[in-house]
Design a protein around this motif. Structure first.
Motif, PDB file in Angstrom:
ATOM      1  N   ILE A 289       0.840  -1.204   0.000  1.00  0.00           N
ATOM      2  CA  ILE A 289       0.000   0.000   0.000  1.00  0.00           C
ATOM      3  C   ILE A 289       0.873   1.251   0.000  1.00  0.00           C
ATOM      4  CG2 ILE A 289      -1.684   1.309   1.367  1.00  0.00           C
ATOM      5  CD1 ILE A 289      -2.837  -1.365   2.288  1.00  0.00           C
ATOM      6  N   SER A 290       2.004   1.178   0.718  1.00  0.00           N
ATOM      7  CA  SER A 290       2.893   2.342   0.748  1.00  0.00           C
ATOM      8  C   SER A 290       3.498   2.599  -0.626  1.00  0.00           C
ATOM      9  CB  SER A 290       3.988   2.153   1.789  1.00  0.00           C
ATOM     10  OG  SER A 290       4.752   0.998   1.516  1.00  0.00           O
ATOM     11  N   LEU A 291       3.660   1.539  -1.443  1.00  0.00           N
ATOM     12  CA  LEU A 291       4.118   1.745  -2.824  1.00  0.00           C
ATOM     13  C   LEU A 291       3.073   2.524  -3.617  1.00  0.00           C
ATOM     14  CD1 LEU A 291       5.834  -1.558  -4.070  1.00  0.00           C
ATOM     15  CD2 LEU A 291       6.827   0.728  -3.956  1.00  0.00           C
ATOM     16  N   LEU A 292       1.809   2.183  -3.411  1.00  0.00           N
ATOM     17  CA  LEU A 292       0.732   2.907  -4.088  1.00  0.00           C
ATOM     18  C   LEU A 292       0.721   4.375  -3.661  1.00  0.00           C
ATOM     19  CD1 LEU A 292      -1.789   2.854  -5.904  1.00  0.00           C
ATOM     20  CD2 LEU A 292      -3.121   2.218  -3.871  1.00  0.00           C
ATOM     21  N   VAL A 298       4.422  10.575  -6.514  1.00  0.00           N
ATOM     22  CA  VAL A 298       5.146  10.873  -7.757  1.00  0.00           C
ATOM     23  C   VAL A 298       4.260  11.690  -8.695  1.00  0.00           C
ATOM     24  CG1 VAL A 298       6.135   9.844  -9.840  1.00  0.00           C
ATOM     25  CG2 VAL A 298       6.689   8.891  -7.605  1.00  0.00           C
ATOM     26  N   MET A 299       3.003  11.271  -8.845  1.00  0.00           N
ATOM     27  CA  MET A 299       2.094  11.974  -9.740  1.00  0.00           C
ATOM     28  C   MET A 299       1.864  13.412  -9.272  1.00  0.00           C
ATOM     29  SD  MET A 299      -1.738  10.904 -11.008  1.00  0.00           S
ATOM     30  CE  MET A 299      -2.453  11.016  -9.369  1.00  0.00           C
ATOM     31  N   ASN A 300       1.673  13.590  -7.966  1.00  0.00           N
ATOM     32  CA  ASN A 300       1.436  14.934  -7.444  1.00  0.00           C
ATOM     33  C   ASN A 300       2.624  15.857  -7.713  1.00  0.00           C
ATOM     34  OD1 ASN A 300      -1.069  14.253  -6.487  1.00  0.00           O
ATOM     35  ND2 ASN A 300      -0.375  13.808  -4.404  1.00  0.00           N
ATOM     36  N   ILE A 301       3.817  15.357  -7.430  1.00  0.00           N
ATOM     37  CA  ILE A 301       5.005  16.187  -7.627  1.00  0.00           C
ATOM     38  C   ILE A 301       5.222  16.482  -9.107  1.00  0.00           C
ATOM     39  CG2 ILE A 301       7.512  16.256  -7.360  1.00  0.00           C
ATOM     40  CD1 ILE A 301       5.938  16.705  -4.791  1.00  0.00           C
ATOM     41  N   ILE A 332      10.368   9.940 -18.316  1.00  0.00           N
ATOM     42  CA  ILE A 332      11.691   9.502 -17.863  1.00  0.00           C
ATOM     43  C   ILE A 332      11.968  10.030 -16.460  1.00  0.00           C
ATOM     44  CG2 ILE A 332      14.166   9.788 -18.278  1.00  0.00           C
ATOM     45  CD1 ILE A 332      13.507   9.645 -21.296  1.00  0.00           C
ATOM     46  N   GLU A 333      11.582  11.271 -16.195  1.00  0.00           N
ATOM     47  CA  GLU A 333      11.773  11.825 -14.854  1.00  0.00           C
ATOM     48  C   GLU A 333      11.026  10.983 -13.817  1.00  0.00           C
ATOM     49  OE1 GLU A 333      10.976  15.969 -14.368  1.00  0.00           O
ATOM     50  OE2 GLU A 333      12.011  16.521 -16.231  1.00  0.00           O
ATOM     51  N   ALA A 334       9.785  10.640 -14.110  1.00  0.00           N
ATOM     52  CA  ALA A 334       8.986   9.856 -13.169  1.00  0.00           C
ATOM     53  C   ALA A 334       9.595   8.468 -12.947  1.00  0.00           C
ATOM     54  CB  ALA A 334       7.552   9.719 -13.673  1.00  0.00           C
ATOM     55  N   LEU A 383       6.060   4.876 -14.047  1.00  0.00           N
ATOM     56  CA  LEU A 383       5.583   5.004 -15.418  1.00  0.00           C
ATOM     57  C   LEU A 383       4.080   5.255 -15.452  1.00  0.00           C
ATOM     58  CD1 LEU A 383       6.449   4.813 -18.391  1.00  0.00           C
ATOM     59  CD2 LEU A 383       5.917   2.367 -18.296  1.00  0.00           C
ATOM     60  N   PHE A 384       3.331   4.494 -14.637  1.00  0.00           N
ATOM     61  CA  PHE A 384       1.879   4.597 -14.645  1.00  0.00           C
ATOM     62  C   PHE A 384       1.417   5.967 -14.139  1.00  0.00           C
ATOM     63  CE2 PHE A 384      -2.196   4.122 -12.413  1.00  0.00           C
ATOM     64  CZ  PHE A 384      -2.988   3.638 -13.450  1.00  0.00           C
ATOM     65  N   PHE A 385       1.946   6.370 -12.990  1.00  0.00           N
ATOM     66  CA  PHE A 385       1.508   7.624 -12.398  1.00  0.00           C
ATOM     67  C   PHE A 385       2.164   8.839 -13.060  1.00  0.00           C
ATOM     68  CE2 PHE A 385       0.323   4.762  -8.926  1.00  0.00           C
ATOM     69  CZ  PHE A 385      -0.939   5.237  -8.631  1.00  0.00           C
TER      70      PHE A 385
END
Length: 405
Positions: A289-292, A298-301, A332-334, A383-385
């Protein structure tokens, strides 16, 4: 734009905001470390259980009262196994080497002013070789002790240390449930088994235990708690189980459900493996869950980064960068953030496993599959987020972006 150039620009953008990049990685680091550590701990627990069962003795079978339904639905098991059943197995089952019936109870044990509540076992001489328990000082229970209902006792190593310290306990007397017993032996240290300290126990002749400590509670004979059987060899285990089950069905006149259960070491290990495996999956799922959460971070930043770099994106598009170029750079950054976080988390998780192995009896087991899975998942999460922020950046109108210059 070349791929290497995109990587270089992505790396430079991350380095320009070191603190933000580090905090973004933190969720991925914690997630990876948790998953790897939890899987390692679960596998270590499974290995410890296997070693403990193997240490019980070779080629063992355990006969316990009640069937599976009884053990699930009742608190007090039926009193269906008696000493005569054990004697019949020893006489009539050719695949069996030795039979060790026992009575288990927790009783008050005292010496002078010291009192403790511990496990008291009523056993026969066969208990020692079947369960590979060895005597360190004195002797173990003998047949003559059973015939005479002798008031003698053999101490576990920790009980001997607790009551007598450095003094020789042989010949001394302790009390079990107000019955005075002479100490005739001290066992070698055996350690814990499934969380139970086997050195905190005392051993009495089975007949003494039945007649003077717990009393006779079965109408069919001298009730026993469990019968441990040693097969002649590993190849005889299946035959021994089949012969024991048939014999007990005949003796108990069973036409329906059995009133006993015969388990081999392999059966018990399978049950323990199922339980520990389920716990490992549950722990890994909780840790995942912590990975999620890290992926959402990551997406927010990245969304914040797109907003902050609107002018840069517009300028690059005006100079000829395509949507694919912008999309690639932000993806690539993500992925870099997630992959680096995954590697750091893996190192921390492996270190945690070794630390737990050093301070606990659990084995330090590193699962390559869990490492590959955790790092792969963390990269995939990046990659997904990262797709949504990257698409937003790629679809940004350069005219609108350049107006903010």
């Amino acid at each position: 734009m070349q791929f290497l150039e995109s990587v270089h620009m992505a790396t430079r953008a991350l380095r320009s905001n070191k603190l933000r990049s580090a905090l973004t990685m933190l969720g991925i680091v914690i997630g990876n470390a948790s998953v790897i550590a939890m899987v390692g701990i679960g596998q270590g627990a499974q290995r410890l259980a296997e070693e403990e069962f193997e240490a019980l003795g070779p080629n063992l079978l355990f006969i316990i009262p009640g069937n599976q339904q009884d053990r699930r639905t009742t608190f007090e098991l039926p009193k269906t196994l008696v000493l005569e059943d054990a004697e019949a197995i020893a006489r009539q089952v050719p695949a069996v080497s030795q039979v060790a019936p026992q009575i288990n109870a927790r009783e008050i044990v005292s010496y002078q002013q010291q009192t403790t509540n511990i496990t008291v076992l009523g056993v026969t001489p066969e208990f020692s070789p079947v369960r590979t328990f060895r005597v360190e000082r004195g002797r173990f229970i003998e047949e003559s002790d059973l015939r005479r209902n002798a008031r003698v006792v053999v101490l576990g190593s920790e009980i001997a240390d607790q009551f007598f310290g450095d003094r020789n306990p042989l010949g001394e007397r302790i009390r079990v449930k107000n019955i005075s017993l002479e100490v005739i032996g001290v066992m070698e240290s055996k350690g814990a088994f499934l969380g139970t300290n086997q050195d905190e126990a005392v051993y009495l002749p089975l007949t003494t235990m039945a007649n003077q400590i717990v009393g006779r509670t079965s109408p069919y004979g001298l009730e026993v708690s469990v019968i441990t059987v040693s097969a002649r060899n590993a190849q005889s285990i299946g035959a021994a189980q089949f012969q024991i089950e048939n014999l007990l069905r005949l003796r108990h006149n069973i036409t329906g459900e059995d009133d006993f259960t015969v388990r081999t070491q392999k059966d018990v290990l399978s049950i323990v493996g199922t339980v520990t495996g389920g716990l490992t999956i549950m722990l890994a799922a909780i840790a995942a869950i912590s990975l999620l959460v890290g992926g959402i971070g990551v997406m927010n930043i990245m969304l914040v980064s797109v907003t902050e770099r609107t002018q840069e994106i517009g300028l690059r598009k005006a100079l000829g960068a395509t949507q694919q170029d912008i999309l690639s750079q932000f993806l690539i950054e993500a992925v870099i953030v997630s992959a680096v976080g995954g590697v750091v988390g893996t190192v921390i998780g492996i270190g945690g496993i070794f630390f737990i192995g050093a301070v606990s009896p659990l084995a330090s087991i590193i699962s390559p599959l869990s490492i590959l899975l955790a790092v792969g998942v963390s990269g995939g999460i990046g990659l997904f987020f990262g797709v949504f922020p990257a698409r937003q950046a790629a679809q940004l109108d350069p005219i609108v972006a350049l107006r903010r210059l």
